[in-house]
Design a protein around this motif. Structure first.
Motif, PDB file in Angstrom:
ATOM      1  N   PRO A  76      32.231  34.755  52.941  1.00 27.62           N
ATOM      2  CA  PRO A  76      32.292  33.597  53.834  1.00 27.62           C
ATOM      3  C   PRO A  76      33.563  32.759  53.782  1.00 27.62           C
ATOM      4  N   PHE A  77      34.541  33.101  52.926  1.00 29.89           N
ATOM      5  CA  PHE A  77      35.783  32.353  52.851  1.00 29.89           C
ATOM      6  C   PHE A  77      36.930  33.165  53.456  1.00 29.89           C
ATOM      7  N   HIS A  78      38.001  32.465  53.877  1.00 33.69           N
ATOM      8  CA  HIS A  78      39.218  33.188  54.253  1.00 33.69           C
ATOM      9  C   HIS A  78      39.641  34.102  53.099  1.00 33.69           C
ATOM     10  N   MET A  79      39.764  33.512  51.925  1.00 31.73           N
ATOM     11  CA  MET A  79      40.154  34.288  50.749  1.00 31.73           C
ATOM     12  C   MET A  79      39.510  33.678  49.509  1.00 31.73           C
ATOM     13  N   ALA A  80      38.867  34.516  48.704  1.00 30.09           N
ATOM     14  CA  ALA A  80      38.314  34.100  47.417  1.00 30.09           C
ATOM     15  C   ALA A  80      39.208  34.675  46.328  1.00 30.09           C
ATOM     16  N   PHE A  81      39.706  33.814  45.455  1.00 32.59           N
ATOM     17  CA  PHE A  81      40.688  34.189  44.441  1.00 32.59           C
ATOM     18  C   PHE A  81      40.044  34.306  43.071  1.00 32.59           C
ATOM     19  N   ASN A  82      40.500  35.293  42.314  1.00 26.47           N
ATOM     20  CA  ASN A  82      40.134  35.411  40.913  1.00 26.47           C
ATOM     21  C   ASN A  82      40.484  34.117  40.175  1.00 26.47           C
ATOM     22  N   PHE A  83      39.577  33.653  39.310  1.00 29.91           N
ATOM     23  CA  PHE A  83      39.743  32.338  38.688  1.00 29.91           C
ATOM     24  C   PHE A  83      41.021  32.187  37.867  1.00 29.91           C
ATOM     25  N   PRO A  84      41.322  33.080  36.924  1.00 32.58           N
ATOM     26  CA  PRO A  84      42.559  32.843  36.170  1.00 32.58           C
ATOM     27  C   PRO A  84      43.793  32.855  37.060  1.00 32.58           C
ATOM     28  N   VAL A  85      43.800  33.711  38.085  1.00 30.80           N
ATOM     29  CA  VAL A  85      44.987  33.839  38.930  1.00 30.80           C
ATOM     30  C   VAL A  85      45.154  32.628  39.839  1.00 30.80           C
ATOM     31  N   ILE A  86      44.043  32.079  40.328  1.00 34.70           N
ATOM     32  CA  ILE A  86      44.167  30.938  41.247  1.00 34.70           C
ATOM     33  C   ILE A  86      44.826  29.749  40.555  1.00 34.70           C
ATOM     34  N   ARG A  87      44.726  29.683  39.231  1.00 37.47           N
ATOM     35  CA  ARG A  87      45.395  28.603  38.502  1.00 37.47           C
ATOM     36  C   ARG A  87      46.906  28.772  38.509  1.00 37.47           C
ATOM     37  N   GLU A  88      47.374  30.024  38.692  1.00 36.50           N
ATOM     38  CA  GLU A  88      48.809  30.291  38.707  1.00 36.50           C
ATOM     39  C   GLU A  88      49.419  30.109  40.090  1.00 36.50           C
ATOM     40  N   LEU A  89      48.593  30.095  41.121  1.00 32.41           N
ATOM     41  CA  LEU A  89      49.073  30.053  42.499  1.00 32.41           C
ATOM     42  C   LEU A  89      49.845  28.762  42.755  1.00 32.41           C
ATOM     43  N   ARG A  90      51.070  28.896  43.265  1.00 33.98           N
ATOM     44  CA  ARG A  90      51.920  27.744  43.548  1.00 33.98           C
ATOM     45  C   ARG A  90      52.468  27.854  44.969  1.00 33.98           C
ATOM     46  N   PHE A  91      52.529  26.727  45.666  1.00 29.46           N
ATOM     47  CA  PHE A  91      53.063  26.673  47.019  1.00 29.46           C
ATOM     48  C   PHE A  91      54.330  25.816  47.044  1.00 29.46           C
ATOM     49  N   GLY A  92      55.179  26.117  48.018  1.00 31.12           N
ATOM     50  CA  GLY A  92      56.351  25.294  48.226  1.00 31.12           C
ATOM     51  C   GLY A  92      55.981  23.992  48.907  1.00 31.12           C
ATOM     52  N   GLU A  93      56.898  23.059  48.898  1.00 27.84           N
ATOM     53  CA  GLU A  93      56.666  21.760  49.529  1.00 27.84           C
ATOM     54  C   GLU A  93      56.385  21.954  51.013  1.00 27.84           C
ATOM     55  N   ASP A  94      55.286  21.380  51.468  1.00 23.67           N
ATOM     56  CA  ASP A  94      54.852  21.459  52.872  1.00 23.67           C
ATOM     57  C   ASP A  94      54.457  22.871  53.307  1.00 23.67           C
ATOM     58  N   GLU A  95      54.329  23.817  52.369  1.00 22.65           N
ATOM     59  CA  GLU A  95      53.892  25.177  52.727  1.00 22.65           C
ATOM     60  C   GLU A  95      52.379  25.180  52.940  1.00 22.65           C
ATOM     61  N   THR A  96      51.921  25.755  54.024  1.00 21.92           N
ATOM     62  CA  THR A  96      50.496  25.661  54.383  1.00 21.92           C
ATOM     63  C   THR A  96      49.756  26.989  54.355  1.00 21.92           C
ATOM     64  N   THR A  97      50.482  28.110  54.152  1.00 20.49           N
ATOM     65  CA  THR A  97      49.800  29.405  54.178  1.00 20.49           C
ATOM     66  C   THR A  97      50.258  30.293  53.022  1.00 20.49           C
TER      67      THR A  97
END
Length: 550
Positions: A76-97
């Motif tokens: 039911p989600f766009h994307m479901a992320f593995n828990f340890p990995v989602i903590r590493e996920l980083r976005f750039g300033e104003d990055e939305t996708t």
């Protein structure tokens, strides 16, 4: 009770996960219009663990990951992320996708549509990665792409060829799909978060098949059959005529679909009620857009839920947004007599027939599931520990050697899902736990040994076999998992106190407190210290040190 809830069994879900699913599944669908750029393209795929996987690169301005993702039309989600990995996920300033990339393939997942996989109640990516790491060539699975992202695309899926093409809106032409397919079906419906494909069965009765891309079994809704107990259909076809038969492609698993769906709905509504009450107490307002919705229902009955047993036999060109699907056979049949035997036994909840299936098909794909069915039925009927172990042995023999310990340990954790269960099934827990320990030396996950040992010690202590309890608790303490250190010391304190070895009990309770216990255990340990202290020599150096410390 020992630390049995650190890793729960298959059937035990914490309330927090239930709450997350109750709200999260609605939020995932609610955000489906905010999908960002949708260009699609071709992907090479493979089926592992009854899931369709694609090798991709996940990328942001500040993060990149070469990985596998699961393609799941029912998630039911766009994307479901593995828990340890989602903590590493980083976005750039104003990055939305988040970008999902491969040669000639591009998809963008809205940042707001990315969720922690634990919201689904399990860590499927971790489970499949661990079990099939060799087949995955050590490239892990870190995410699942779900319906809110996939609904933007048509798709051409050929599991036999190992290809999936996601088509942007309008790219699939109905006339071209019709010309290139053996069977062309119109009237495909989207309802809520589900896609339904027209089918007919038993002489032209009409209904729908819910589309899924995860799981092997193709489920038959036996509630619609004239002979419900038989759990079989004479014939079933795609579309509204009899030109493409699907009932010769695979065996069908008869289940009470509507009852299952409405039971799940009722459970989620109850969870929603608890959330509402909790928020009201906190002076907060429940967001109505997250209210649990009724099960998706197309314009006619849902007769089937697709599984890989059926969809892997066809080249499928599907555009749910335009309302059509084209199908061409790629294999003669996936029908399996072993599947049919298992399905009939499981649907009838017949332990004897399930044992007959295991005896006749000891290496079949459904062995572990059959063992789980027998185990659950045995818990209800009060089957003996010997009978339960006999069933589990079939699963052990079918499992890879490195998985055997964890396979058996999962049954231990299932029995330890609550104090009530532990008390009710103490003898069985001991029998299964000691069976698990036979395989720990060859295990890929020996870290769970400590938890099994602690559970065994707890049950022997409840049995007043204090010496045996002490042996298991002592062995557990030597395994030295830092997260369990305080619990191990606490348990050793319990065993030493039961053995009348007050000084050692006092030392271990005190050390457990210093290492950090949850409030209930801390209170018990403090009471134990107060209880034991008068029995110690007033001049004991332990008490003298306490006196000096104030």
């Amino acid at each position: 009770m020992t630390n049995c809830l650190l890793r729960k069994g298959r059937s035990a879900l914490v309330l927090v996960a239930s709450i997350a699913v109750a709200i999260g599944s609605i939020s995932g669908v609610a955000q489906q219009q905010d999908s960002g750029v949708t260009s699609g393209g071709p992907l090479e795929i493979k089926v592992i663990g009854d899931r369709i996987l694609a090798r991709v690169e996940l990328q942001t301005q500040r993060w990149v990951k070469d990985t596998h993702v699961i393609i799941d039309y029912d998630m039911p989600f766009h994307m479901a992320f593995n828990f340890p990995v989602i903590r590493e996920l980083r976005f750039g300033e104003d990055e939305t996708t988040l970008k999902v990339l491969n040669d000639n393939f591009r998809m963008e997942i809205p940042r707001t549509g990315i969720f922690d996989e634990r919201n689904l109640g399990r860590q499927m990516t971790t489970e499949i990665t661990s079990r099939y790491d060799q087949e995955l060539e050590s490239i892990d699975i870190v995410a699942i792409i779900g319906w809110p992202a996939l609904r933007e695309y048509g798709m051409t899926l050929d599991i036999q060829e190992g290809t999936l093409v996601l088509h942007p809106e309008g790219e699939l032409s109905s006339s071209e799909v019709q010309a290139g397919s053996e069977k062309f079906v119109e009237g495909v419906e989207i309802v809520g978060g589900s896609v339904f494909i027209p089918v007919n069965y038993n002489g032209g009765q009409r209904g729908f098949m819910k589309m899924k891309t995860a799981g092997y079994h193709t489920v038959l809704n036996r509630e619609l059959l004239d002979n419900r107990e038989a759990g079989i259909v004479d014939e079933a076809y795609f579309g509204r005529d009899q030109s493409m038969k699907m009932s010769d492609m695979a065996a069908f698993y008869p289940q009470d679909l509507y009852q299952q769906w409405w039971d799940e709905y009722a459970a989620r509504k109850e969870t929603e009620k608890q959330i509402r009450e909790q928020m009201q107490e906190n002076g907060e307002t429940f967001p109505e857009e997250f209210a649990v919705q009724q099960p998706d229902q197309p314009s006619s009955d849902v007769v089937f839920v697709a599984g890989l047993s059926v969809i892997s036999g066809y080249r499928i060109a599907l555009d749910q947004n335009q309302g059509f699907i084209g199908l061409s056979r790629t294999v003669n049949s996936n029908y399996s007599e072993a599947d049919h035997q298992f399905y009939m036994a499981a649907a009838a909840k017949d332990e004897e027939k399930l044992f007959e299936y295991l005896e006749a098909n000891p290496t079949d794909r459904n062995v572990e599931e059959a063992v789980s069915e027998i185990f659950d039925l045995g818990l209800e009927s009060g089957a003996s520990a010997d009978r339960q172990i006999a069933a589990i042995q079939y699963g052990i023999d079918a499992a890879q050697e490195r998985r055997q310990f964890v396979y058996v340990a999962d049954f231990v954790f299932q029995l330890a899902s609550s104090q009530e269960s532990m008390d009710q099934h103490a003898d069985l827990l001991i029998a299964v736990g000691e069976k698990a320990m036979e395989y720990v030396a060859r295990s890929e996950s020996p870290k769970f040994r400590q938890q099994v040992q602690m559970l065994l010690g707890d049950r022997y202590l409840a049995r007043n076999d204090n010496q045996k309890a002490w042996q298991y608790f002592l062995s557990a303490a030597f395994n030295s998992d830092p997260e369990l250190a305080a619990f191990s010391r606490y348990d050793l304190g319990r065993a030493y106190e039961a053995l009348g070895r007050d000084r050692r009990a006092y030392v271990n309770y005190k050390r457990a407190l210093s290492q950090g216990l949850p409030p209930d255990r801390a209170e018990n340990a403090t009471q134990a210290l107060n209880r034991i202290r008068p029995r110690l020599d007033p001049n004991d150096e332990i008490l003298l040190e306490e006196s000096e410390d104030g």
